[in-house]
Design a protein around this motif. Structure first.
Motif, mmCIF file in Angstrom:
data_model
loop_
_atom_site.group_PDB
_atom_site.id
_atom_site.type_symbol
_atom_site.label_atom_id
_atom_site.label_comp_id
_atom_site.label_asym_id
_atom_site.label_seq_id
_atom_site.Cartn_x
_atom_site.Cartn_y
_atom_site.Cartn_z
ATOM 1 N N MET A 1 52.436 48.422 8.174
ATOM 2 C CA MET A 1 52.522 47.228 8.993
ATOM 3 C C MET A 1 51.319 46.330 8.684
ATOM 4 O O MET A 1 50.209 46.802 8.529
ATOM 5 C CB MET A 1 52.509 47.566 10.477
ATOM 6 C CG MET A 1 53.747 48.284 10.976
ATOM 7 S SD MET A 1 53.710 48.508 12.750
ATOM 8 C CE MET A 1 54.771 47.185 13.240
ATOM 9 N N THR A 2 51.602 45.059 8.712
ATOM 10 C CA THR A 2 50.536 44.097 8.474
ATOM 11 C C THR A 2 49.884 43.721 9.800
ATOM 12 O O THR A 2 50.414 43.990 10.890
ATOM 13 C CB THR A 2 51.094 42.824 7.804
ATOM 14 O OG1 THR A 2 51.988 42.191 8.719
ATOM 15 C CG2 THR A 2 51.803 43.153 6.503
ATOM 16 N N PHE A 3 48.733 43.107 9.683
ATOM 17 C CA PHE A 3 48.006 42.685 10.881
ATOM 18 C C PHE A 3 48.839 41.709 11.693
ATOM 19 O O PHE A 3 48.894 41.793 12.924
ATOM 20 C CB PHE A 3 46.672 42.051 10.473
ATOM 21 C CG PHE A 3 45.918 41.485 11.637
ATOM 22 C CD1 PHE A 3 45.211 42.315 12.486
ATOM 23 C CD2 PHE A 3 45.935 40.121 11.904
ATOM 24 C CE1 PHE A 3 44.530 41.804 13.572
ATOM 25 C CE2 PHE A 3 45.253 39.602 12.990
ATOM 26 C CZ PHE A 3 44.542 40.454 13.827
ATOM 27 N N ILE A 6 51.618 43.503 13.662
ATOM 28 C CA ILE A 6 51.050 44.254 14.785
ATOM 29 C C ILE A 6 50.638 43.296 15.901
ATOM 30 O O ILE A 6 50.878 43.548 17.086
ATOM 31 C CB ILE A 6 49.844 45.099 14.311
ATOM 32 C CG1 ILE A 6 50.313 46.198 13.356
ATOM 33 C CG2 ILE A 6 49.115 45.724 15.507
ATOM 34 C CD1 ILE A 6 49.187 46.958 12.685
ATOM 35 N N TRP A 7 50.034 42.188 15.533
ATOM 36 C CA TRP A 7 49.611 41.175 16.513
ATOM 37 C C TRP A 7 50.820 40.638 17.292
ATOM 38 O O TRP A 7 50.793 40.549 18.513
ATOM 39 C CB TRP A 7 48.893 40.042 15.778
ATOM 40 C CG TRP A 7 48.388 38.968 16.706
ATOM 41 C CD1 TRP A 7 49.064 37.874 17.121
ATOM 42 C CD2 TRP A 7 47.122 38.922 17.349
ATOM 43 N NE1 TRP A 7 48.302 37.126 17.968
ATOM 44 C CE2 TRP A 7 47.093 37.759 18.130
ATOM 45 C CE3 TRP A 7 45.999 39.752 17.332
ATOM 46 C CZ2 TRP A 7 45.988 37.396 18.888
ATOM 47 C CZ3 TRP A 7 44.903 39.382 18.090
ATOM 48 C CH2 TRP A 7 44.914 38.212 18.862
ATOM 49 N N GLU A 10 52.200 43.306 19.736
ATOM 50 C CA GLU A 10 51.371 43.434 20.935
ATOM 51 C C GLU A 10 51.544 42.223 21.859
ATOM 52 O O GLU A 10 51.592 42.367 23.075
ATOM 53 C CB GLU A 10 49.898 43.602 20.550
ATOM 54 C CG GLU A 10 49.555 44.942 19.961
ATOM 55 C CD GLU A 10 49.826 46.097 20.920
ATOM 56 O OE1 GLU A 10 49.514 45.945 22.121
ATOM 57 O OE2 GLU A 10 50.359 47.124 20.469
ATOM 58 N N GLU A 11 51.638 41.059 21.258
ATOM 59 C CA GLU A 11 51.842 39.846 22.053
ATOM 60 C C GLU A 11 53.182 39.893 22.774
ATOM 61 O O GLU A 11 53.295 39.558 23.955
ATOM 62 C CB GLU A 11 51.754 38.623 21.145
ATOM 63 C CG GLU A 11 51.645 37.322 21.899
ATOM 64 C CD GLU A 11 51.386 36.165 20.953
ATOM 65 O OE1 GLU A 11 52.372 35.633 20.404
ATOM 66 O OE2 GLU A 11 50.212 35.811 20.782
ATOM 67 N N ARG A 12 54.218 40.330 22.070
ATOM 68 C CA ARG A 12 55.546 40.472 22.671
ATOM 69 C C ARG A 12 55.526 41.476 23.821
ATOM 70 O O ARG A 12 56.095 41.235 24.881
ATOM 71 C CB ARG A 12 56.550 40.928 21.605
ATOM 72 C CG ARG A 12 57.540 39.885 21.211
ATOM 73 C CD ARG A 12 58.679 40.442 20.369
ATOM 74 N NE ARG A 12 58.336 41.500 19.435
ATOM 75 C CZ ARG A 12 57.955 41.313 18.151
ATOM 76 N NH1 ARG A 12 57.877 40.107 17.674
ATOM 77 N NH2 ARG A 12 57.670 42.331 17.378
#
Length: 85
Positions: A1-3, A6-7, A10-12
């Motif tokens: 997974m790319t940053f 992942i960002w 987490e935001e979702r």
């Protein structure tokens, strides 16, 4: 997974948790607003005919530029006109 992925994930998840937490409060407020609005409509619907029928139907005097016709006639005529739908 790319940053970035992942960002976004987490935001979702944060948004989903916030929506799950805030939805019941929003729904309760929506129901309260609907109830208050419905109650206001019912109160207005009930009180408006009562105030219309309870308003005094007597007149202090009638002004007319035609002589020879009693004031009571014009008061009755005005009452009939004003009460006609």
């Amino acid at each position: 997974m790319t940053f970035d992925s992942i960002w976004e994930q987490e935001e979702r998840q944060g948004l989903q948790r916030r929506l799950q937490r805030d939805y019941p409060v929003w729904q309760r407020r929506r129901r309260q607003r609907r109830t208050v609005l419905a109650a206001a409509v019912v109160i207005v619907a009930v009180l408006s005919p009562l105030t219309f029928h309870l308003s005094p139907s007597t007149y202090d005097y009638v002004c007319c530029n035609r002589s020879g016709i009693a004031e009571e006639y014009w008061a009755d005529m005005a009452g009939d006109i004003l009460l006609t739908n």
